[in-house]
Every structure is written in C-alpha cells, then in structure tokens.
Design an enzyme around this catalytic site. Sequence first.
Site, PDB file in Angstrom:
ATOM      1  N   GLY A 193      -4.536   1.098 -43.867  1.00 43.55           N
ATOM      2  CA  GLY A 193      -5.543   2.096 -43.511  1.00 43.55           C
ATOM      3  C   GLY A 193      -4.998   3.180 -42.600  1.00 43.55           C
ATOM      4  O   GLY A 193      -5.732   3.775 -41.817  1.00 43.55           O
ATOM      5  N   HIS A 194      -3.695   3.499 -42.733  1.00 42.27           N
ATOM      6  CA  HIS A 194      -3.064   4.413 -41.766  1.00 42.27           C
ATOM      7  C   HIS A 194      -3.521   5.854 -41.905  1.00 42.27           C
ATOM      8  O   HIS A 194      -3.298   6.661 -41.023  1.00 42.27           O
ATOM      9  CB  HIS A 194      -1.543   4.351 -41.905  1.00 42.27           C
ATOM     10  N   VAL A 200      -9.127   5.478 -37.656  1.00 41.94           N
ATOM     11  CA  VAL A 200      -8.733   4.346 -36.801  1.00 41.94           C
ATOM     12  C   VAL A 200      -7.267   3.988 -37.042  1.00 41.94           C
ATOM     13  O   VAL A 200      -6.492   3.843 -36.089  1.00 41.94           O
ATOM     14  CB  VAL A 200      -9.625   3.116 -37.084  1.00 41.94           C
ATOM     15  N   GLY A 201      -6.898   3.883 -38.307  1.00 36.47           N
ATOM     16  CA  GLY A 201      -5.522   3.502 -38.627  1.00 36.47           C
ATOM     17  C   GLY A 201      -4.522   4.497 -38.065  1.00 36.47           C
ATOM     18  O   GLY A 201      -3.492   4.111 -37.505  1.00 36.47           O
ATOM     19  N   SER A 214     -17.322  -3.767 -37.459  1.00 37.09           N
ATOM     20  CA  SER A 214     -18.223  -2.720 -36.985  1.00 37.09           C
ATOM     21  C   SER A 214     -19.411  -3.361 -36.267  1.00 37.09           C
ATOM     22  O   SER A 214     -19.788  -4.502 -36.573  1.00 37.09           O
ATOM     23  CB  SER A 214     -18.722  -1.922 -38.180  1.00 37.09           C
ATOM     24  N   SER A 215     -20.001  -2.599 -35.367  1.00 32.65           N
ATOM     25  CA  SER A 215     -21.156  -3.137 -34.617  1.00 32.65           C
ATOM     26  C   SER A 215     -22.383  -3.347 -35.506  1.00 32.65           C
ATOM     27  O   SER A 215     -23.345  -3.988 -35.086  1.00 32.65           O
ATOM     28  CB  SER A 215     -21.514  -2.199 -33.460  1.00 32.65           C
ATOM     29  N   CYS A 216     -22.346  -2.847 -36.751  1.00 31.99           N
ATOM     30  CA  CYS A 216     -23.512  -3.043 -37.623  1.00 31.99           C
ATOM     31  C   CYS A 216     -23.584  -4.463 -38.192  1.00 31.99           C
ATOM     32  O   CYS A 216     -24.513  -4.787 -38.925  1.00 31.99           O
ATOM     33  CB  CYS A 216     -23.553  -2.014 -38.741  1.00 31.99           C
ATOM     34  N   TYR A 254     -22.462  -2.885 -46.082  1.00 34.45           N
ATOM     35  CA  TYR A 254     -21.224  -2.766 -45.295  1.00 34.45           C
ATOM     36  C   TYR A 254     -21.149  -3.914 -44.290  1.00 34.45           C
ATOM     37  O   TYR A 254     -20.101  -4.530 -44.100  1.00 34.45           O
ATOM     38  CB  TYR A 254     -21.254  -1.408 -44.584  1.00 34.45           C
ATOM     39  N   LYS A 295     -18.314  -6.849 -43.733  1.00 36.82           N
ATOM     40  CA  LYS A 295     -17.588  -7.007 -42.467  1.00 36.82           C
ATOM     41  C   LYS A 295     -17.790  -8.407 -41.877  1.00 36.82           C
ATOM     42  O   LYS A 295     -16.885  -8.965 -41.267  1.00 36.82           O
ATOM     43  CB  LYS A 295     -18.008  -5.919 -41.478  1.00 36.82           C
ATOM     44  N   PRO A 332     -15.392  -2.778 -33.451  1.00 32.77           N
ATOM     45  CA  PRO A 332     -15.591  -1.525 -32.715  1.00 32.77           C
ATOM     46  C   PRO A 332     -17.023  -0.999 -32.845  1.00 32.77           C
ATOM     47  O   PRO A 332     -17.682  -1.187 -33.866  1.00 32.77           O
ATOM     48  CB  PRO A 332     -14.623  -0.549 -33.383  1.00 32.77           C
ATOM     49  N   HIS A 340     -20.335  10.399 -40.037  1.00 28.33           N
ATOM     50  CA  HIS A 340     -21.137   9.838 -38.948  1.00 28.33           C
ATOM     51  C   HIS A 340     -21.730  10.979 -38.118  1.00 28.33           C
ATOM     52  O   HIS A 340     -21.407  12.143 -38.308  1.00 28.33           O
ATOM     53  CB  HIS A 340     -20.265   8.945 -38.066  1.00 28.33           C
TER      54      HIS A 340
HETATM   55  O1  GFB Z   1     -23.513   7.901 -37.143  1.00 29.29           O
HETATM   56  P1  GFB Z   1     -24.570   7.507 -38.105  1.00 29.29           P
HETATM   57  O2  GFB Z   1     -24.487   8.098 -39.469  1.00 29.29           O
HETATM   58  O3  GFB Z   1     -24.539   5.941 -38.276  1.00 29.29           O
HETATM   59  O4  GFB Z   1     -26.002   7.885 -37.507  1.00 29.29           O
HETATM   60  P2  GFB Z   1     -25.274   4.607 -37.779  1.00 29.29           P
HETATM   61  C1  GFB Z   1     -26.357   7.573 -36.197  1.00 29.29           C
HETATM   62  C2  GFB Z   1     -27.716   8.176 -35.873  1.00 29.29           C
HETATM   63  O5  GFB Z   1     -27.596   9.601 -35.784  1.00 29.29           O
HETATM   64  C3  GFB Z   1     -28.830   7.898 -36.893  1.00 29.29           C
HETATM   65  C4  GFB Z   1     -28.637  10.218 -36.544  1.00 29.29           C
HETATM   66  O6  GFB Z   1     -30.038   7.663 -36.204  1.00 29.29           O
HETATM   67  C5  GFB Z   1     -28.893   9.220 -37.676  1.00 29.29           C
HETATM   68  O7  GFB Z   1     -30.162   9.447 -38.267  1.00 29.29           O
HETATM   69  N1  GFB Z   1     -28.213  11.560 -36.982  1.00 29.29           N
HETATM   70  C6  GFB Z   1     -28.767  12.725 -36.564  1.00 29.29           C
HETATM   71  C7  GFB Z   1     -27.251  11.855 -37.882  1.00 29.29           C
HETATM   72  N2  GFB Z   1     -28.201  13.773 -37.184  1.00 29.29           N
HETATM   73  C8  GFB Z   1     -27.256  13.258 -38.017  1.00 29.29           C
HETATM   74  C9  GFB Z   1     -26.335  13.865 -38.928  1.00 29.29           C
HETATM   75  O8  GFB Z   1     -26.279  15.076 -39.117  1.00 29.29           O
HETATM   76  N3  GFB Z   1     -25.479  13.019 -39.586  1.00 29.29           N
HETATM   77  C10 GFB Z   1     -25.510  11.656 -39.399  1.00 29.29           C
HETATM   78  N4  GFB Z   1     -24.637  10.893 -40.093  1.00 29.29           N
HETATM   79  N5  GFB Z   1     -26.406  11.065 -38.556  1.00 29.29           N
HETATM   80  C11 GFB Z   1     -23.468   3.695 -39.396  1.00 29.29           C
HETATM   81  C12 GFB Z   1     -23.489   2.620 -40.429  1.00 29.29           C
HETATM   82  O9  GFB Z   1     -24.716   3.596 -38.840  1.00 29.29           O
HETATM   83  O10 GFB Z   1     -22.542   3.524 -38.350  1.00 29.29           O
HETATM   84  C13 GFB Z   1     -22.156   2.045 -40.710  1.00 29.29           C
HETATM   85  O11 GFB Z   1     -24.176   3.088 -41.553  1.00 29.29           O
HETATM   86  C14 GFB Z   1     -21.293   1.848 -39.505  1.00 29.29           C
HETATM   87  O12 GFB Z   1     -22.348   0.838 -41.376  1.00 29.29           O
HETATM   88  C15 GFB Z   1     -21.289   3.048 -38.624  1.00 29.29           C
HETATM   89  O13 GFB Z   1     -21.670   0.705 -38.775  1.00 29.29           O
HETATM   90  C16 GFB Z   1     -20.518   2.858 -37.336  1.00 29.29           C
HETATM   91  O14 GFB Z   1     -24.835   4.260 -36.405  1.00 29.29           O
HETATM   92  O15 GFB Z   1     -26.744   4.661 -37.981  1.00 29.29           O
END
Ligand code: GFB
Length: 309
Positions: free
Chosen positions: A3-4, A8-9, A99-101, A128, A132, A155, A171
């Site tokens: 995963g380099h 993270v990698g 992952s924390s999920c 996911y 994990k 993480p 994210h």
């Molecule tokens: O980071 P995120 O996509 O992942 O979203 P999760 C975190 C929060 O931010 C959620 C809000 O409540 C989203 O609704 N958010 C607000 C947004 N605006 C935005 C935007 O423009 N984009 C995104 N992406 N979010 C993931 C998991 O969950 O986190 C994975 O689906 C994994 O499995 C990862 O664990 C670390 O924290 O909700």
Amino acid sequence: MAGHRGMVGSAIVRRLASEGAEVVTASRADADLRDQAATTAWIEKTRPDAVFLAAAKVGGILANDTYPADFLYDNLMIEANIIHGAHKVGVEKLMFLGSSCIYPKFAPQPITEDALLTGALEPTNEWYAIAKIAGIKLCDAYRKQHGANFISGMPTNLYGPGDNFDLNSSHVMPALIRKAHEAKLSGAPSITVWGTGTPRREFLHVDDCADACVHLMKTHSEAGHVNIGSGEDITILDLTKLVCDVVGFKGEIVHDLSKPDGTPRKLMSADKLRATGWAPKIGLEEGVASVYQWFLANKVEHVGGAVHG
Ligand code: GFB
C-alpha cells in the site's frame, strides 16, 4: 510494505527512511493484491522480514455507502492474501491497519479496544468495517494457531499529504480544504457541507500515524488491536470553521441534509497506545495548515478510492 502509494503507506515509507531499513514495495504491476497467486509470489520473491499491511480500498462516507461490494470484497481479499502469504513465507512480523469504524455505532466514548463486537455497526460503512474486523481476527488466528507475530493497529480518521481530494469519494478533511479553497478563489458566497455538522470526529495527521505504526512494530507483540488516535475530537461544523480560517474563506456554511451524517461520534481511547510510551506531535490546526500548503503546491486533481497496491 503493502500500500505504499496510498496516504498511509507513503507516510510509513517516509518514516522508515530514517530507520535505515530496506523498504520493498509492491506496485500494481508487481501484484494485484486481490489475486492470491500473484500476492504469494510477490512475498516469496521479496521475502520481507516485516510487513506493514496498509493496502486497502478506502474512501469517505459516500463511497463506502455506494460501493459496498467493492469495499467488502477488495479489502477481504487483500488482507487474507497478504496475511496468509506472510505466514506461508515465514515473515517475522506483520502489522495490519484497520479503522475506527470497526466499533459499534453507539459504543461508549472514548471507545476502548474491548468495545469490538459489542453492538451493531454504522450502516454506511459496515462493509468496510466487517472486512477490517476480519483482518484483526486473521492476525489473531494466525497467532493462536501458528504462533505468528502479527499485530493490528486501528487508526482514527486520518488526513495528510497525498490524500484523495475528489469530492465524491474523499473523506471530510480533504473535501473541506478543496471546497473552501475553490469558494475563496471563485468568490462564492458559501460552501456546502454534508449532513448536519453535529457528528464528532477524531483526526490524526498521517505522519503521526506512521510514527505510531513504526513504534508499535518495534515494541508491541500481542493479540488484539491498538487504537491509534489523537485522543481529541471536534464537530464537523467546528472543523469546517477551522478549515475556512486556515484557507481564508469568509463566506457562509450551508448544510446538505440529503447526505448522511454517519456515526454520531467515534472518539477512541488513546490509553493503550499512550501506555506504550507514544504520543502524537502534530496539532490539528498546524496539521490542517500544512496540508493546505501541500494542496496548493500539488494542485491535486487525482481521483481516489482505488486499491492502493
Ligand atoms: O470523513 P467522512 O467521509 O467519513 O465523513 P466517516 C465524516 C463526516 O463529515 C460525516 C461529514 O458526518 C459527513 O457527512 N461531511 C461534511 C463530509 N461534509 C463532507 C464532505 O464534503 N465530504 C465528506 N466525505 N464528508 C468513514 C468511513 O466514515 O471514515 C470509513 O466511511 C472509514 O469506513 C473512514 O472508517 C475513516 O468518518 O463518516
């Protein structure tokens, strides 16, 4: 290193540069890590002493919710192939990253490691999460049955250079940086954030995560998993304000309530990791500022969510 090319990698590779270790990496051309024969052949050829398993199909809340089969299948195959291959070849130590999920949606906060499998998962990312959780259990099973020294680190939400800035699959952190930056440039009156803004998330800079991984690889050899986090969380609305301050966007924040909030809170307990003598070094504001500088320098347009091989 599996995963380099991922965020993270690549951070672990940067961190290992100061260790004087020889780092071998598998590119997509060397091996599709979902292919067992190709993965085993790569491990047999390179015969690493230790493996960081940072290869995964990753994405934000919408990508997880939209592509459940990919998130479950790809991640199960990658981790099963690498863990089994590492055992077959006699790799001395392996660290699997999750992952924390993995924790129940309504786990008591801060979430300690023993909350695993005590309740139902958050539906947007249960696919996911199941993959994990299987990775942790694979490490434990190979330890129990074969005495393999395979460990797991979980993480929290990570951010840093090399992140995916594609608005559909990223994210929240890279999405907000990009949205605030583009709104500032175009003079837009507002930016739109998904959901209510009330969910709380814990963030850790990926360089801190890489440092914790190397620390655990050197010092930790137990069944079970270790949370890797900052020990602090923030609401999405406050994070948005922080990002807007760093970027210099002064407009309004508008909510798109058609998008999911996901889990209301997932602050992990940092006690187990702290007890090993490790602590993070990069504060959130400093971290966001440095990633914004990286974003400006790299003008990223790359679409992520791919398997990082
Ligand atoms: O980071 P995120 O996509 O992942 O979203 P999760 C975190 C929060 O931010 C959620 C809000 O409540 C989203 O609704 N958010 C607000 C947004 N605006 C935005 C935007 O423009 N984009 C995104 N992406 N979010 C993931 C998991 O969950 O986190 C994975 O689906 C994994 O499995 C990862 O664990 C670390 O924290 O909700």
